[in-house]
Write a protein that holds these residues in place. Structure first.
Motif, PDB file in Angstrom:
ATOM      1  N   LEU A  32     -32.108  -6.633 -43.115  1.00  0.00           N
ATOM      2  CA  LEU A  32     -32.760  -6.136 -41.901  1.00  0.00           C
ATOM      3  C   LEU A  32     -31.775  -5.400 -41.012  1.00  0.00           C
ATOM      4  CD1 LEU A  32     -35.137  -9.092 -40.965  1.00  0.00           C
ATOM      5  CD2 LEU A  32     -35.793  -6.802 -41.732  1.00  0.00           C
ATOM      6  N   LEU A  33     -30.576  -5.939 -40.880  1.00  0.00           N
ATOM      7  CA  LEU A  33     -29.548  -5.299 -40.058  1.00  0.00           C
ATOM      8  C   LEU A  33     -29.196  -3.929 -40.633  1.00  0.00           C
ATOM      9  CD1 LEU A  33     -27.637  -5.521 -37.658  1.00  0.00           C
ATOM     10  CD2 LEU A  33     -25.987  -6.631 -39.159  1.00  0.00           C
ATOM     11  N   ALA A  34     -29.035  -3.853 -41.937  1.00  0.00           N
ATOM     12  CA  ALA A  34     -28.708  -2.581 -42.578  1.00  0.00           C
ATOM     13  C   ALA A  34     -29.847  -1.576 -42.392  1.00  0.00           C
ATOM     14  CB  ALA A  34     -28.424  -2.794 -44.059  1.00  0.00           C
ATOM     15  N   MET A  35     -31.087  -2.031 -42.535  1.00  0.00           N
ATOM     16  CA  MET A  35     -32.241  -1.149 -42.343  1.00  0.00           C
ATOM     17  C   MET A  35     -32.313  -0.690 -40.892  1.00  0.00           C
ATOM     18  SD  MET A  35     -35.127  -3.058 -44.685  1.00  0.00           S
ATOM     19  CE  MET A  35     -36.418  -2.550 -43.594  1.00  0.00           C
ATOM     20  N   ASP A  36     -32.089  -1.622 -39.972  1.00  0.00           N
ATOM     21  CA  ASP A  36     -32.154  -1.325 -38.543  1.00  0.00           C
ATOM     22  C   ASP A  36     -31.100  -0.293 -38.164  1.00  0.00           C
ATOM     23  OD1 ASP A  36     -33.317  -1.684 -36.077  1.00  0.00           O
ATOM     24  OD2 ASP A  36     -31.928  -3.259 -35.483  1.00  0.00           O
ATOM     25  N   GLU A  37     -29.883  -0.444 -38.691  1.00  0.00           N
ATOM     26  CA  GLU A  37     -28.817   0.503 -38.381  1.00  0.00           C
ATOM     27  C   GLU A  37     -29.122   1.883 -38.944  1.00  0.00           C
ATOM     28  OE1 GLU A  37     -24.986  -0.975 -39.445  1.00  0.00           O
ATOM     29  OE2 GLU A  37     -24.968  -2.441 -37.836  1.00  0.00           O
ATOM     30  N   SER A  38     -29.775   1.948 -40.109  1.00  0.00           N
ATOM     31  CA  SER A  38     -30.083   3.258 -40.682  1.00  0.00           C
ATOM     32  C   SER A  38     -31.148   3.969 -39.850  1.00  0.00           C
ATOM     33  CB  SER A  38     -30.527   3.125 -42.136  1.00  0.00           C
ATOM     34  OG  SER A  38     -31.784   2.484 -42.207  1.00  0.00           O
ATOM     35  N   VAL A  39     -31.998   3.212 -39.183  1.00  0.00           N
ATOM     36  CA  VAL A  39     -33.008   3.799 -38.313  1.00  0.00           C
ATOM     37  C   VAL A  39     -32.350   4.323 -37.043  1.00  0.00           C
ATOM     38  CG1 VAL A  39     -35.013   3.246 -36.882  1.00  0.00           C
ATOM     39  CG2 VAL A  39     -34.881   2.384 -39.208  1.00  0.00           C
ATOM     40  N   ASP A  40     -31.296   3.667 -36.588  1.00  0.00           N
ATOM     41  CA  ASP A  40     -30.649   4.013 -35.327  1.00  0.00           C
ATOM     42  C   ASP A  40     -29.301   4.695 -35.547  1.00  0.00           C
ATOM     43  OD1 ASP A  40     -30.763   3.973 -32.466  1.00  0.00           O
ATOM     44  OD2 ASP A  40     -29.231   2.420 -32.493  1.00  0.00           O
ATOM     45  N   VAL A  41     -29.270   5.667 -36.471  1.00  0.00           N
ATOM     46  CA  VAL A  41     -28.037   6.411 -36.701  1.00  0.00           C
ATOM     47  C   VAL A  41     -27.748   7.277 -35.478  1.00  0.00           C
ATOM     48  CG1 VAL A  41     -28.247   6.431 -39.216  1.00  0.00           C
ATOM     49  CG2 VAL A  41     -29.241   8.285 -37.898  1.00  0.00           C
ATOM     50  N   PRO A  42     -26.483   7.510 -35.161  1.00  0.00           N
ATOM     51  CA  PRO A  42     -26.148   8.334 -33.995  1.00  0.00           C
ATOM     52  C   PRO A  42     -26.806   9.717 -34.068  1.00  0.00           C
ATOM     53  CG  PRO A  42     -24.210   7.196 -34.789  1.00  0.00           C
ATOM     54  CD  PRO A  42     -25.293   6.960 -35.812  1.00  0.00           C
ATOM     55  N   LYS A  43     -27.378  10.137 -32.934  1.00  0.00           N
ATOM     56  CA  LYS A  43     -28.085  11.424 -32.878  1.00  0.00           C
ATOM     57  C   LYS A  43     -27.680  12.189 -31.630  1.00  0.00           C
ATOM     58  CE  LYS A  43     -32.252   9.688 -35.143  1.00  0.00           C
ATOM     59  NZ  LYS A  43     -32.404   8.274 -34.889  1.00  0.00           N
ATOM     60  N   ASP A  44     -27.807  13.514 -31.732  1.00  0.00           N
ATOM     61  CA  ASP A  44     -27.612  14.410 -30.599  1.00  0.00           C
ATOM     62  C   ASP A  44     -28.946  15.091 -30.335  1.00  0.00           C
ATOM     63  OD1 ASP A  44     -24.915  13.744 -30.761  1.00  0.00           O
ATOM     64  OD2 ASP A  44     -24.433  15.491 -31.993  1.00  0.00           O
ATOM     65  N   PHE A  45     -29.366  15.079 -29.079  1.00  0.00           N
ATOM     66  CA  PHE A  45     -30.622  15.699 -28.674  1.00  0.00           C
ATOM     67  C   PHE A  45     -30.289  16.834 -27.707  1.00  0.00           C
ATOM     68  CE2 PHE A  45     -31.316  11.219 -29.546  1.00  0.00           C
ATOM     69  CZ  PHE A  45     -32.368  11.245 -30.447  1.00  0.00           C
ATOM     70  N   ILE A  46     -30.445  18.065 -28.169  1.00  0.00           N
ATOM     71  CA  ILE A  46     -30.081  19.240 -27.373  1.00  0.00           C
ATOM     72  C   ILE A  46     -31.344  20.065 -27.149  1.00  0.00           C
ATOM     73  CG2 ILE A  46     -28.725  21.365 -27.347  1.00  0.00           C
ATOM     74  CD1 ILE A  46     -26.766  19.821 -29.289  1.00  0.00           C
ATOM     75  N   VAL A  58     -35.287  11.930 -21.257  1.00  0.00           N
ATOM     76  CA  VAL A  58     -33.905  12.060 -21.725  1.00  0.00           C
ATOM     77  C   VAL A  58     -33.256  10.691 -21.889  1.00  0.00           C
ATOM     78  CG1 VAL A  58     -31.615  12.984 -21.166  1.00  0.00           C
ATOM     79  CG2 VAL A  58     -33.653  14.376 -20.765  1.00  0.00           C
ATOM     80  N   SER A  59     -33.454   9.799 -20.934  1.00  0.00           N
ATOM     81  CA  SER A  59     -32.820   8.477 -21.050  1.00  0.00           C
ATOM     82  C   SER A  59     -33.406   7.679 -22.212  1.00  0.00           C
ATOM     83  CB  SER A  59     -32.906   7.695 -19.737  1.00  0.00           C
ATOM     84  OG  SER A  59     -34.245   7.436 -19.393  1.00  0.00           O
ATOM     85  N   GLU A  60     -34.701   7.820 -22.469  1.00  0.00           N
ATOM     86  CA  GLU A  60     -35.322   7.107 -23.592  1.00  0.00           C
ATOM     87  C   GLU A  60     -34.777   7.572 -24.942  1.00  0.00           C
ATOM     88  OE1 GLU A  60     -39.596   7.272 -23.200  1.00  0.00           O
ATOM     89  OE2 GLU A  60     -39.501   6.286 -21.239  1.00  0.00           O
ATOM     90  N   LEU A  61     -34.364   8.828 -25.022  1.00  0.00           N
ATOM     91  CA  LEU A  61     -33.817   9.349 -26.274  1.00  0.00           C
ATOM     92  C   LEU A  61     -32.544   8.621 -26.698  1.00  0.00           C
ATOM     93  CD1 LEU A  61     -34.229  13.199 -25.696  1.00  0.00           C
ATOM     94  CD2 LEU A  61     -35.475  11.801 -27.364  1.00  0.00           C
ATOM     95  N   VAL A  62     -31.757   8.148 -25.733  1.00  0.00           N
ATOM     96  CA  VAL A  62     -30.453   7.572 -26.071  1.00  0.00           C
ATOM     97  C   VAL A  62     -30.427   6.050 -26.081  1.00  0.00           C
ATOM     98  CG1 VAL A  62     -29.258   9.628 -25.236  1.00  0.00           C
ATOM     99  CG2 VAL A  62     -29.528   7.671 -23.710  1.00  0.00           C
ATOM    100  N   ILE A  63     -31.504   5.403 -25.694  1.00  0.00           N
ATOM    101  CA  ILE A  63     -31.558   3.941 -25.698  1.00  0.00           C
ATOM    102  C   ILE A  63     -31.347   3.436 -27.125  1.00  0.00           C
ATOM    103  CG2 ILE A  63     -33.060   1.933 -25.336  1.00  0.00           C
ATOM    104  CD1 ILE A  63     -32.442   3.083 -22.691  1.00  0.00           C
ATOM    105  N   SER A  64     -30.552   2.386 -27.263  1.00  0.00           N
ATOM    106  CA  SER A  64     -30.275   1.808 -28.579  1.00  0.00           C
ATOM    107  C   SER A  64     -30.087   0.307 -28.450  1.00  0.00           C
ATOM    108  CB  SER A  64     -28.993   2.422 -29.150  1.00  0.00           C
ATOM    109  OG  SER A  64     -28.553   1.693 -30.273  1.00  0.00           O
TER     110      SER A  64
END
Length: 189
Positions: A32-46, A58-64
């Protein structure tokens, strides 16, 4: 007797093995941890857009779930500049180059602060009325120090390198403003 009690206690701790149920639960948690981390890979929103910017969006985009710090910078239109009454701002950009430069800023942030999870940079183009946001930058990281430093770096570097131009509209005139931080403006002086 004392020696036997200690020996027995040590032996019982060392030989105690997890049950098969505990092993299955631990394995499931790792999956589950591995699956969860793959869903929350670092992203840039431009995003460069002419519509009103939303702090919530904008703030919701970066919540983790991996981050305890979300830092925001919101640049808004003020009603004055050097004693003149500002009516509104207007922004223009060389969009494709601006996006490329913002991507470079995001890469730099990730090199300087590897723990940063998500970065969002939204800049408004066109008319920006008084009190509305021209730029919103949000960064999430496990701890506040990294996100605060990264947000400061982002806005300072954006103003120095990204081809976005600002026109201040006053009551009777207007003025194109270059950023004082802008490297190409300072190199000619």
């Amino acid at each position: 007797t004392c020696f036997l009690e200690i020996s027995f206690w040590s032996c019982s701790l060392e030989t105690r093995l997890p049950s098969s149920r505990q092993l299955v639960e631990a394995e499931s948690a790792q999956i589950l941890l591995a699956m969860d981390e793959s869903v929350d890979v670092p992203k840039d929103f431009i995003k460069l857009k002419s519509e009103k910017l939303s702090v919530d969006e904008v703030s919701e985009l970066v919540i983790s779930p991996y981050c305890g710090g979300v830092s925001l910078f919101i640049g808004t239109t003020r009603n004055n500049f050097e004693g003149k009454r500002v009516i509104r701002l207007e922004y223009e950009a060389y969009t494709s180059m601006a996006e490329t430069e913002i991507k470079k800023i995001c890469r730099d942030v990730r090199q300087k602060w590897p723990s940063v999870r998500h970065i969002a940079v939204h800049h408004r183009l066109g008319v920006v009325p008084i009190t509305e946001a021209s730029v919103i930058i949000a960064v999430s990281s496990p701890h506040r120090a990294e996100s605060l430093e990264a947000v400061t770096y982002c806005i300072n570097t954006l103003k120095a390198t990204v081809p976005i131009w600002k026109k201040e509209i006053y009551e009777d005139e207007y003025s194109w403003k270059e950023n004082k931080e802008c490297f190409w403006a300072n190199s000619e002086k």
